[in-house]
Design a protein around this motif. Structure first.
Motif, short mmCIF file in Angstrom:
data_model
loop_
_atom_site.label_atom_id
_atom_site.label_comp_id
_atom_site.label_asym_id
_atom_site.label_seq_id
_atom_site.Cartn_x
_atom_site.Cartn_y
_atom_site.Cartn_z
N ALA A 41 4.14 -2.88 1.35
CA ALA A 41 2.84 -3.30 1.88
C ALA A 41 1.88 -2.11 1.96
CB ALA A 41 3.02 -3.93 3.26
N GLN A 42 2.41 -0.95 2.34
CA GLN A 42 1.57 0.25 2.44
C GLN A 42 1.04 0.69 1.08
OE1 GLN A 42 3.71 3.36 4.47
NE2 GLN A 42 4.06 2.13 6.31
N TYR A 43 1.83 0.47 0.03
CA TYR A 43 1.44 0.90 -1.31
C TYR A 43 0.77 -0.22 -2.12
CZ TYR A 43 3.67 5.50 -1.32
OH TYR A 43 3.99 6.82 -1.08
N ALA A 44 0.61 -1.40 -1.54
CA ALA A 44 0.14 -2.56 -2.29
C ALA A 44 -1.20 -2.34 -2.99
CB ALA A 44 0.05 -3.78 -1.36
N ARG A 45 -2.11 -1.57 -2.38
CA ARG A 45 -3.44 -1.37 -2.95
C ARG A 45 -3.61 0.02 -3.55
NH1 ARG A 45 -7.12 -5.12 -1.30
NH2 ARG A 45 -8.84 -3.63 -1.52
N ARG A 46 -2.49 0.73 -3.72
CA ARG A 46 -2.56 2.09 -4.24
C ARG A 46 -2.38 2.11 -5.76
NH1 ARG A 46 -1.15 5.62 -0.03
NH2 ARG A 46 -1.69 7.31 -1.48
N GLN A 104 2.67 1.70 -6.90
CA GLN A 104 3.16 0.63 -6.05
C GLN A 104 4.68 0.59 -6.03
OE1 GLN A 104 1.30 -2.89 -7.67
NE2 GLN A 104 -0.70 -2.38 -6.81
N ALA A 151 0.24 0.84 -10.82
CA ALA A 151 -0.32 -0.49 -10.62
C ALA A 151 -0.62 -1.14 -11.96
CB ALA A 151 -1.59 -0.41 -9.78
N ASP A 155 -2.95 -3.09 -12.99
CA ASP A 155 -4.34 -3.08 -13.43
C ASP A 155 -4.79 -1.72 -13.96
OD1 ASP A 155 -4.07 -2.33 -10.61
OD2 ASP A 155 -6.25 -2.09 -10.65
#
Length: 234
Positions: free
Chosen positions: A67-72, A75, A88, A90
């Protein structure tokens, strides 16, 4: 007055315990993060648990870290039975600019790998029957060296031929969470992995029904001595 002081001490004790618990969880998160970062390949929850203090809730720690790395840009993802840090999805285009293709699989190796993926556990003779041509030992050696296939056991039939299946490294390399994520038959045709040969196109039927693949991951005829050493080419 005495009761008030007692209540204050109780509250302070509770707060200190909460801080200690948070500090312990944070430290264990750091440990999981460090171990996964240094690992050369995805690690299972059991392998991580062996590195952590007794009683550590590994699944919960992994969920928190993911969860902490979800937007990094990097991941935490699960590949088969293991966990690993990966860039990631993307950002794939950015990473592709610096990627170097050191090896290109032969047509025979690509076809063999696809057959193993969709028909596992499958014997060498069955691979040859589907492809319509002989499978050389070199083709299987290339896939073994890449870590994408492994011996799965021996078929309970005359000669007890060795069966083959894919590995977690195969899932990781191709960005799959499980065998259910394998592409369908139309996607394979579009990618040029199916040609006009009727025998080769037969394995596409497995792609049309990916839901049955998970049931074939652990064959009933698996033999403990199948993965204990080299293979005999059966």
């Amino acid at each position: 007055m005495t009761n008030e002081r007692t209540d204050e001490r109780t509250d302070e004790s509770t707060d200190d315990s909460a801080v200690a618990a948070d500090g312990e969880t944070f430290q264990r998160l750091r440990m999981v993060e460090a171990v996964l970062f240094a690992a050369a390949e995805p690690m299972t929850e059991a392998a991580l648990a062996a590195r952590l203090p007794a009683g550590a809730d590994v699944p919960a720690l992994l969920a928190m870290l993911a969860a902490q790395y979800a937007r990094r840009g990097v991941q935490l993802v699960k590949r088969g039975a293991g966990w690993a840090f990966r860039t990631a999805p993307d950002l794939a285009e950015v990473m592709t600019l610096d990627a170097v293709d050191h090896r290109r699989l032969s047509r025979a190796a690509v076809e063999t790998l696809a057959i193993v993926a969709y028909h596992q556990p499958v014997t060498r003779a069955e691979i040859e029957e589907i492809r319509g041509v002989t499978v050389s030992k070199g083709t299987l050696d290339v896939l073994l060296e890449a870590g994408w296939i492994r011996p799965r056991g021996r078929r309970q039939s005359p000669g007890r031929p060795l069966t083959w299946g894919t590995t977690d490294a195969f899932l990781d390399h191709f960005g799959l969470d499980s065998l259910k994520d394998l592409p369908g038959i139309e996607e394979m045709r579009a990618a040029g992995l199916l040609d006009a040969r009727p025998a080769l196109a037969a394995y596409g039927a497995r792609a049309a029904d990916p839901g049955t693949l998970e049931d074939r991951e652990t064959p009933e005829d698996e033999d403990a001595d199948a993965g204990s050493g080299g293979w005999d080419g059966a």
